[in-house]
Design an enzyme around this catalytic site. Structure first.
Site, short mmCIF file in Angstrom:
data_model
loop_
_atom_site.label_atom_id
_atom_site.label_comp_id
_atom_site.label_asym_id
_atom_site.label_seq_id
_atom_site.Cartn_x
_atom_site.Cartn_y
_atom_site.Cartn_z
N GLY A 80 -3.46 -34.65 -0.20
CA GLY A 80 -4.54 -34.73 0.77
C GLY A 80 -4.59 -33.55 1.72
O GLY A 80 -5.62 -32.87 1.84
N GLY A 112 -3.46 -30.70 1.35
CA GLY A 112 -3.53 -29.43 0.64
C GLY A 112 -2.30 -29.09 -0.17
O GLY A 112 -2.39 -28.34 -1.15
N GLU A 168 -6.59 -41.85 2.33
CA GLU A 168 -5.91 -42.85 1.50
C GLU A 168 -6.83 -44.01 1.16
O GLU A 168 -6.83 -44.50 0.02
CB GLU A 168 -4.66 -43.33 2.23
CG GLU A 168 -3.62 -42.23 2.42
CD GLU A 168 -2.85 -42.34 3.74
OE1 GLU A 168 -2.08 -41.40 4.03
OE2 GLU A 168 -3.03 -43.34 4.47
#
Length: 203
Positions: free
Chosen positions: A102, A104, A170
């Site tokens: 998420g 990176g 998420e």
């Protein structure tokens, strides 16, 4: 310690709707890449039709979402594996790794994606930071999920967020994967009874 505020059914439903609306708004954002739903359905379908196995990996709560996806891919009749399970086979061509980073990049995600690419597998990277994340360089294709993660959760101020840290990303993964499973059921021709029949009875 402050006492938790009690919510009635109507208030709870409104609270839930607020969270769901926040998550669904992620998918209205335009991205430079094809929609994540399109990428995942096409990549998983291609790997399956070519006799490939599907591997998934993510850390923390992202990792829990990836495990939930793996479970449903198995229910769809695919050869699906969570990395670090004791029964995970080796990866090679024409296999597919689906990894999530998420913010990176994570050191473990980078390393695993590198091994997968060097072994001949395709790598789909799910990320909210496609421009700056180090994991992108290992990806065959990047699926951009434009949601808040811990890389930018403080950008909107210091107040208490409805969904803190990486919860937006998420939660978006959960919604995305439910859509992926539904679409794959259509593409692969799996009936609800076939999917249900693969659920464990050792519970």
């Amino acid at each position: 310690m402050a006492k938790a505020e009690e919510l009635n059914g109507t208030e709870s439903a409104a609270f839930a709707a607020q969270i769901c609306n926040h998550l669904s708004s992620v998918f209205t954002n335009t991205t430079a890449t094809p929609p994540p739903l399109t990428i995942l359905v096409e990549e998983i379908s291609a790997a399956s039709s070519g006799g490939g196995k599907i591997f998934v990996y993510g850390v923390g709560r992202e990792g829990l979402m990836m495990k939930a996806l793996c479970m449903r891919l198995f229910h769809l009749g695919l050869s699906a594996h969570c990395i670090f399970d004791m029964t995970t086979p080796p990866i090679a061509s024409p296999d597919l790794l689906i990894a999530s980073a998420g913010p990176g990049g994570f050191s473990t995600v980078d390393a695993i994606c590198g091994v997968a690419r060097n072994s001949g597998a395709r790598v789909v990277l799910l990320t909210a930071q496609p421009e700056t994340g180090p994991s992108v360089k290992y990806a065959s294709v990047v699926a951009h999920i434009p949601a808040q993660t811990m890389a930018d959760d403080r950008a909107s101020g210091s107040g208490r967020a409805l969904l803190p840290m990486g919860s937006v990303y998420e939660g978006a993964l959960f919604l995305l994967f439910e859509m992926v499973v539904f679409k794959l059921g259509e593409v692969l021709g799996r009936s609800p009874d076939q999917i249900r029949a693969r659920h464990t009875n050792l519970e």
